[in-house]
Motif scaffolding. Structure first.
Motif, PDB file in Angstrom:
ATOM      1  N   VAL A 157     -15.144  69.620  89.529  1.00 14.18           N
ATOM      2  CA  VAL A 157     -14.626  68.259  89.607  1.00 14.18           C
ATOM      3  C   VAL A 157     -15.056  67.491  88.359  1.00 14.18           C
ATOM      4  CG1 VAL A 157     -14.471  66.162  90.993  1.00 14.18           C
ATOM      5  CG2 VAL A 157     -14.903  68.355  92.108  1.00 14.18           C
ATOM      6  N   SER A 158     -14.151  66.713  87.811  1.00 13.59           N
ATOM      7  CA  SER A 158     -14.500  65.848  86.691  1.00 13.59           C
ATOM      8  C   SER A 158     -14.365  64.394  87.130  1.00 13.59           C
ATOM      9  CB  SER A 158     -13.595  66.118  85.482  1.00 13.59           C
ATOM     10  OG  SER A 158     -14.013  65.351  84.362  1.00 13.59           O
ATOM     11  N   VAL A 159     -14.745  63.501  86.254  1.00 16.85           N
ATOM     12  CA  VAL A 159     -14.591  62.068  86.488  1.00 16.85           C
ATOM     13  C   VAL A 159     -13.883  61.495  85.281  1.00 16.85           C
ATOM     14  CG1 VAL A 159     -16.845  61.532  85.463  1.00 16.85           C
ATOM     15  CG2 VAL A 159     -15.797  59.906  87.043  1.00 16.85           C
ATOM     16  N   THR A 160     -13.008  60.549  85.502  1.00 17.83           N
ATOM     17  CA  THR A 160     -12.318  59.933  84.377  1.00 17.83           C
ATOM     18  C   THR A 160     -12.589  58.439  84.357  1.00 17.83           C
ATOM     19  OG1 THR A 160     -10.184  59.580  83.276  1.00 17.83           O
ATOM     20  CG2 THR A 160     -10.151  59.717  85.671  1.00 17.83           C
ATOM     21  N   GLY A 161     -13.096  57.993  83.230  1.00 15.29           N
ATOM     22  CA  GLY A 161     -13.358  56.572  83.052  1.00 15.29           C
ATOM     23  C   GLY A 161     -12.232  55.934  82.264  1.00 15.29           C
ATOM     24  N   GLY A 162     -12.531  54.794  81.699  1.00 14.26           N
ATOM     25  CA  GLY A 162     -11.528  54.076  80.925  1.00 14.26           C
ATOM     26  C   GLY A 162     -11.437  52.628  81.368  1.00 14.26           C
ATOM     27  N   TRP A 163     -11.212  51.749  80.422  1.00 15.12           N
ATOM     28  CA  TRP A 163     -11.141  50.320  80.696  1.00 15.12           C
ATOM     29  C   TRP A 163      -9.785  49.936  81.270  1.00 15.12           C
ATOM     30  CZ3 TRP A 163     -15.303  46.965  79.764  1.00 15.12           C
ATOM     31  CH2 TRP A 163     -16.414  47.579  79.189  1.00 15.12           C
ATOM     32  N   MET A 164      -9.718  48.726  81.802  1.00 13.74           N
ATOM     33  CA  MET A 164      -8.494  48.225  82.402  1.00 13.74           C
ATOM     34  C   MET A 164      -8.208  46.820  81.879  1.00 13.74           C
ATOM     35  SD  MET A 164      -7.601  47.978  86.465  1.00 13.74           S
ATOM     36  CE  MET A 164      -8.659  49.403  86.686  1.00 13.74           C
ATOM     37  N   GLN A 165      -6.956  46.558  81.538  1.00 17.06           N
ATOM     38  CA  GLN A 165      -6.579  45.211  81.117  1.00 17.06           C
ATOM     39  C   GLN A 165      -6.143  44.428  82.348  1.00 17.06           C
ATOM     40  OE1 GLN A 165      -4.913  44.609  77.301  1.00 17.06           O
ATOM     41  NE2 GLN A 165      -3.414  43.109  77.987  1.00 17.06           N
ATOM     42  N   VAL A 166      -6.768  43.273  82.555  1.00 23.38           N
ATOM     43  CA  VAL A 166      -6.527  42.482  83.757  1.00 23.38           C
ATOM     44  C   VAL A 166      -6.232  41.037  83.374  1.00 23.38           C
ATOM     45  CG1 VAL A 166      -7.915  43.947  85.267  1.00 23.38           C
ATOM     46  CG2 VAL A 166      -9.018  42.101  83.997  1.00 23.38           C
ATOM     47  N   ILE A 167      -5.742  40.287  84.369  1.00 25.04           N
ATOM     48  CA  ILE A 167      -5.314  38.906  84.145  1.00 25.04           C
ATOM     49  C   ILE A 167      -6.104  37.969  85.046  1.00 25.04           C
ATOM     50  CG2 ILE A 167      -3.357  37.307  84.309  1.00 25.04           C
ATOM     51  CD1 ILE A 167      -1.551  39.771  83.910  1.00 25.04           C
ATOM     52  N   ASN A 168      -6.537  36.878  84.478  1.00 26.07           N
ATOM     53  CA  ASN A 168      -7.238  35.834  85.216  1.00 26.07           C
ATOM     54  C   ASN A 168      -6.246  35.111  86.130  1.00 26.07           C
ATOM     55  OD1 ASN A 168      -8.694  33.626  86.099  1.00 26.07           O
ATOM     56  ND2 ASN A 168      -9.258  32.902  84.052  1.00 26.07           N
ATOM     57  N   ALA A 169      -6.495  35.162  87.436  1.00 25.85           N
ATOM     58  CA  ALA A 169      -5.584  34.528  88.393  1.00 25.85           C
ATOM     59  C   ALA A 169      -5.515  33.018  88.208  1.00 25.85           C
ATOM     60  CB  ALA A 169      -6.022  34.857  89.820  1.00 25.85           C
ATOM     61  N   LYS A 170      -6.525  32.440  87.576  1.00 24.35           N
ATOM     62  CA  LYS A 170      -6.549  30.996  87.334  1.00 24.35           C
ATOM     63  C   LYS A 170      -6.207  30.666  85.883  1.00 24.35           C
ATOM     64  CE  LYS A 170      -9.892  30.048  91.016  1.00 24.35           C
ATOM     65  NZ  LYS A 170      -9.840  31.396  91.584  1.00 24.35           N
ATOM     66  N   SER A 171      -5.552  31.596  85.220  1.00 19.17           N
ATOM     67  CA  SER A 171      -5.138  31.376  83.836  1.00 19.17           C
ATOM     68  C   SER A 171      -4.224  30.161  83.735  1.00 19.17           C
ATOM     69  CB  SER A 171      -4.395  32.616  83.319  1.00 19.17           C
ATOM     70  OG  SER A 171      -3.696  32.337  82.125  1.00 19.17           O
TER      71      SER A 171
END
Length: 417
Positions: free
Chosen positions: A292-306
């Protein structure tokens, strides 16, 4: 009549002045990310492309790693000054969802765009059936090794933990460690430990997050194995000249094998172009078991109060679905998997040759998303791992302490899972 003409003349002047005045520029969308001298110029290039042809404009802010991953983001949101768009790690993702900070991204994606996400990427972004961001990349973990040393010693790729130890022992010298793992007490250490934990049949908690499982015999075996690599077999270092995600330790000869991520392919190509290396999956505990491996990585998200949620979503959708940023970021500038199946399919030859072939055919299919555990759970696990490896604490005792801490936390936890 004169009065009517005068009024008309004044109105005409007012209209002309209004038309001549510069249009009010909308406040730019703020886009925050941790500082990365290698990657930031690429991000800025695409922000500039967007700004040249779209509105609202985007202001890219690069923040030093130590600030970004500790206090800067949390302080900004606590004061109501959080960015409109930002990158978040899997370990922090649920905290932002639970606190209502993130805007669901699936509202702004078509069904085909959602379907295009690679399943493991879609899973890491989904909470209670909603997608809360667009994963930037996938970075599965593997073992990189010095092929010349393997051939010199007549060694085969290990297929179990026992074989991994024997190979590491054969490669260990007074000047070189057989296997480099992460000894430092940080969350990257947990990232590299998860494949061993899962390959042993262990886990941190049950699937529903109702009960800790870190004290199960399988989980204890994984803790003991990492401790033995350092303290019994002597094949792994207690400290090292660089972080374990820095594959230069393999290229420089500090280690003969190194547990690290897919990003190392690009680094080795650029910094050690003549280095003869190979890649194999993290071995299961027993030969014939599940790797079994694990995969990381960042995520681009949006501020709900933008101040402009739709504008932030439009920029994010453009960046990942309408521009060639995913190809440039994952293939040309780095060595990572894109999160869209369409890009994988369009670059099939690249991903099925060289070291990428092993990642594509053997490692990614067996990869799980990096766990989204709250910091309290991660800290309990990290204390158990460090205590076992360097504190002289028996693995079973360390695991029971961690399990009690996690169970106490779970009894009062009401956030997202």
């Amino acid at each position: 009549m004169r009065r009517a003409c005068l009024v008309a003349w004044v109105l005409a002047l007012t209209l002309a002045a209004t038309l001549a005045a510069p249009a009010f520029a909308a406040e730019p969308i703020t886009f925050w990310k941790f500082a990365d001298t290698y990657g930031d110029p690429t991000i800025q290039e695409y922000v500039d492309q967007w700004n040249a042809a779209h509105s609202p404009k985007v202001e890219f802010v690069s923040i030093p790693w130590a600030e970004y991953t500790t206090t800067r983001l949390t302080a900004a949101f606590a004061s109501g000054q959080g960015p409109d768009v930002f990158w978040v790690s899997p370990g922090d993702f649920l905290r932002y969802v639970s606190n209502g900070i993130l805007e669901p991204m699936d509202t702004y994606l078509t069904a085909s765009q959602v379907e295009d996400l690679v399943p493991v990427a879609r899973d890491k972004a989904t909470v209670n059936g909603r997608i809360y961001g667009v994963p930037v990349e996938l970075e599965p973990l593997a073992v990189f090794y010095d092929k010349d040393l393997f051939e010199e010693k007549g060694l085969a790729v290990p297929q179990s933990w026992d074989e991994l130890v024997r190979v590491a022992q054969a490669l260990t010298t007074p000047e070189r460690f057989g296997l480099v793992i992460e000894p430092a007490a940080d969350f990257y250490q947990l990232f590299t430990f998860y494949p061993f934990l899962w390959s042993a049949g262990g886990d941190v908690m049950d699937e529903g997050w109702t009960q800790a499982r870190i004290a199960s015999p399988e989980s204890v075996a994984a803790l003991q194995f990492w401790s033995d690599l350092v303290n019994v077999h002597g094949v792994s270092p207690k400290s090292q000249p660089a972080a374990a995600n820095d594959v230069t330790m393999l290229g420089s000869g500090f280690g003969a094998m190194q547990v690290t991520g897919m990003w190392a392919v690009k680094i080795l190509k650029e910094q050690y172009p003549d280095f003869n290396y190979g890649v194999f999956p993290v071995p299961p505990k027993e030969r014939g078991g599940e790797s079994v491996s694990v995969t990381g990585g960042w995520m681009q998200v949006i501020n709900a109060k933008s101040k402009d949620v739709e504008g932030a979503a439009e920029f994010t959708r453009w960046l990942f679905y309408e521009s060639d940023f995913p190809v440039v970021w994952t293939i040309q500038k780095n060595s990572k998997f894109p999160t869209l199946q369409s890009i994988l399919d369009a670059n099939r030859e690249y991903f099925h040759s060289g070291p990428m072939k092993v990642f594509t055919e053997e490692i990614l299919p067996a990869a799980r998303p990096e766990p989204r555990f709250p910091p309290e759970v991660q800290r309990a696990l990290l204390d158990a791992l460090q205590g076992t490896m360097f504190g002289g604490v028996p693995a079973e005792m360390a695991a029971k302490t961690a399990e009690a801490q996690i169970n106490r936390f779970l009894r009062t936890y009401t956030g997202a899972r």
